[in-house]
Design a protein around this motif. Sequence first.
Motif, PDB file in Angstrom:
ATOM      1  N   VAL A 176      20.105  43.253  35.824  1.00 44.92           N
ATOM      2  CA  VAL A 176      21.493  43.603  35.541  1.00 44.92           C
ATOM      3  C   VAL A 176      22.361  42.380  35.760  1.00 44.92           C
ATOM      4  O   VAL A 176      22.325  41.757  36.826  1.00 44.92           O
ATOM      5  CB  VAL A 176      21.978  44.755  36.446  1.00 44.92           C
ATOM      6  N   LEU A 177      23.135  42.031  34.744  1.00 45.09           N
ATOM      7  CA  LEU A 177      24.102  40.942  34.815  1.00 45.09           C
ATOM      8  C   LEU A 177      25.486  41.566  34.913  1.00 45.09           C
ATOM      9  O   LEU A 177      25.919  42.280  34.012  1.00 45.09           O
ATOM     10  CB  LEU A 177      24.006  40.051  33.567  1.00 45.09           C
ATOM     11  N   LEU A 178      26.167  41.318  36.030  1.00 48.55           N
ATOM     12  CA  LEU A 178      27.484  41.905  36.264  1.00 48.55           C
ATOM     13  C   LEU A 178      28.583  40.922  35.884  1.00 48.55           C
ATOM     14  O   LEU A 178      28.521  39.736  36.238  1.00 48.55           O
ATOM     15  CB  LEU A 178      27.646  42.297  37.736  1.00 48.55           C
ATOM     16  N   ASP A 179      29.602  41.422  35.207  1.00 54.53           N
ATOM     17  CA  ASP A 179      30.809  40.663  34.884  1.00 54.53           C
ATOM     18  C   ASP A 179      31.894  41.121  35.853  1.00 54.53           C
ATOM     19  O   ASP A 179      32.363  42.258  35.798  1.00 54.53           O
ATOM     20  CB  ASP A 179      31.223  40.944  33.437  1.00 54.53           C
ATOM     21  N   ALA A 180      32.310  40.218  36.752  1.00 52.92           N
ATOM     22  CA  ALA A 180      33.222  40.589  37.831  1.00 52.92           C
ATOM     23  C   ALA A 180      34.697  40.485  37.456  1.00 52.92           C
ATOM     24  O   ALA A 180      35.559  40.738  38.289  1.00 52.92           O
ATOM     25  CB  ALA A 180      32.948  39.715  39.052  1.00 52.92           C
ATOM     26  N   ARG A 181      35.008  40.156  36.208  1.00 50.90           N
ATOM     27  CA  ARG A 181      36.413  40.028  35.798  1.00 50.90           C
ATOM     28  C   ARG A 181      37.040  41.399  35.561  1.00 50.90           C
ATOM     29  O   ARG A 181      36.364  42.423  35.533  1.00 50.90           O
ATOM     30  CB  ARG A 181      36.500  39.195  34.509  1.00 50.90           C
ATOM     31  N   ALA A 182      38.348  41.385  35.367  1.00 50.75           N
ATOM     32  CA  ALA A 182      39.063  42.620  35.026  1.00 50.75           C
ATOM     33  C   ALA A 182      38.502  43.196  33.732  1.00 50.75           C
ATOM     34  O   ALA A 182      38.042  42.462  32.839  1.00 50.75           O
ATOM     35  CB  ALA A 182      40.544  42.338  34.878  1.00 50.75           C
ATOM     36  N   ALA A 206      31.992  45.065  35.972  1.00 49.88           N
ATOM     37  CA  ALA A 206      32.031  45.457  37.382  1.00 49.88           C
ATOM     38  C   ALA A 206      33.158  44.691  38.066  1.00 49.88           C
ATOM     39  O   ALA A 206      32.911  43.765  38.832  1.00 49.88           O
ATOM     40  CB  ALA A 206      30.699  45.170  38.062  1.00 49.88           C
ATOM     41  N   PRO A 207      34.413  45.041  37.812  1.00 48.05           N
ATOM     42  CA  PRO A 207      35.539  44.276  38.355  1.00 48.05           C
ATOM     43  C   PRO A 207      35.513  44.195  39.883  1.00 48.05           C
ATOM     44  O   PRO A 207      35.236  45.183  40.568  1.00 48.05           O
ATOM     45  CB  PRO A 207      36.761  45.071  37.881  1.00 48.05           C
ATOM     46  N   THR A 208      35.820  43.011  40.397  1.00 45.04           N
ATOM     47  CA  THR A 208      35.826  42.830  41.848  1.00 45.04           C
ATOM     48  C   THR A 208      36.871  43.706  42.528  1.00 45.04           C
ATOM     49  O   THR A 208      36.724  44.038  43.705  1.00 45.04           O
ATOM     50  CB  THR A 208      36.114  41.364  42.218  1.00 45.04           C
ATOM     51  N   SER A 209      37.916  44.071  41.810  1.00 44.28           N
ATOM     52  CA  SER A 209      38.954  44.912  42.420  1.00 44.28           C
ATOM     53  C   SER A 209      38.393  46.234  42.925  1.00 44.28           C
ATOM     54  O   SER A 209      38.969  46.861  43.825  1.00 44.28           O
ATOM     55  CB  SER A 209      40.083  45.170  41.416  1.00 44.28           C
ATOM     56  N   ASP A 210      37.265  46.671  42.368  1.00 41.76           N
ATOM     57  CA  ASP A 210      36.655  47.930  42.803  1.00 41.76           C
ATOM     58  C   ASP A 210      35.806  47.783  44.064  1.00 41.76           C
ATOM     59  O   ASP A 210      35.238  48.762  44.553  1.00 41.76           O
ATOM     60  CB  ASP A 210      35.797  48.517  41.678  1.00 41.76           C
ATOM     61  N   ASN A 211      35.709  46.539  44.591  1.00 39.45           N
ATOM     62  CA  ASN A 211      34.954  46.318  45.829  1.00 39.45           C
ATOM     63  C   ASN A 211      35.784  46.596  47.078  1.00 39.45           C
ATOM     64  O   ASN A 211      35.231  46.656  48.176  1.00 39.45           O
ATOM     65  CB  ASN A 211      34.464  44.865  45.912  1.00 39.45           C
ATOM     66  N   VAL A 212      37.107  46.701  46.914  1.00 38.60           N
ATOM     67  CA  VAL A 212      37.991  46.778  48.075  1.00 38.60           C
ATOM     68  C   VAL A 212      38.887  48.009  48.001  1.00 38.60           C
ATOM     69  O   VAL A 212      39.073  48.597  46.932  1.00 38.60           O
ATOM     70  CB  VAL A 212      38.860  45.507  48.196  1.00 38.60           C
ATOM     71  N   ASP A 213      39.463  48.371  49.162  1.00 36.71           N
ATOM     72  CA  ASP A 213      40.404  49.486  49.197  1.00 36.71           C
ATOM     73  C   ASP A 213      41.818  48.986  48.925  1.00 36.71           C
ATOM     74  O   ASP A 213      42.024  47.804  48.598  1.00 36.71           O
ATOM     75  CB  ASP A 213      40.306  50.247  50.520  1.00 36.71           C
ATOM     76  N   GLU A 214      42.801  49.867  49.088  1.00 37.45           N
ATOM     77  CA  GLU A 214      44.182  49.492  48.759  1.00 37.45           C
ATOM     78  C   GLU A 214      44.752  48.452  49.714  1.00 37.45           C
ATOM     79  O   GLU A 214      45.794  47.840  49.441  1.00 37.45           O
ATOM     80  CB  GLU A 214      45.077  50.736  48.759  1.00 37.45           C
TER      81      GLU A 214
END
Length: 293
Positions: A176-182, A206-214
Amino acid sequence: MGPLMDVATLEARRAAGQRTVLLDVRWALGDPHGRDHYLASHLPGAVYVDLPTELAAPAVPARGRHPLPPAEDFQAAARRWGINDGDVVVAYDDSGNMAAARLWWMLRNAGLQEVYLLDGGLAAWRAAGLPLEEGPAESLPGNVSFADVIADDSMSAGSMPAIDAATAGSWAGKGVLLDARAGERYRGEFEPVDPRAGHIPGAVSAPTSDNVDEFGRFLPAPELRRRFEELGITDDVPVAVYCGSGVTAAHEVAALEIAGIRASLYPGSFSEWSNNPSLPVVTGNEPGGSVQP
């Protein structure tokens, strides 16, 4: 402990006088004033790290916008920041560690073991009501040695797995190749800096923004594990990550490590890939997408 250190642990180290090298990596795409932000307010004793000049070589189309610097240059920078062999190093920024993760990855890649991201970054420190300083912090030169990566003459041949463009192009056939951009950049709806819009064929959004909470803190390990499993990742599936220029992809690598998954980084990322007209780019919401000229 993984790649994270929380505010309480860092403050306990500070209160106990335990040696900890603090590095402030404030940088964001479109905001060139990281040093000014640092001078206005930073953790006590934190040294500023300039991402464009100290964590990257000059941009060239063949290597992308933030190529990894020569290993000797990176060692010289780390010594300027005051790092000695065996030190505990904690990096942070004010954007959920999206920039600081680049330094975390590079130091780990160069062989340092005790390197952490301050979970929640500067915002978490402020929220705890802990002290801040203004102006530049002074540090004595360090003696850290990156002999192994210097011997290989490549920051891509260190302790952390990394891939090149050729490997990225064939990765989806074996893992699996993940693209971490928006998502909008992945789909090709918006591209502010690179010459072509879209993504590498076969890559999964797979945006990095989904790795963190608010609050900019990484999600708990079980939640990150579920997130990546939903993207098709299991323990026996090879994983690699890219972003625009190899910066926020390091954040995804850290999130995967928290989830118990080891991943490779494509340092050149899409800025390198999209500058090569012989490499295909696709648009749309699916990994295969529509091939663009």
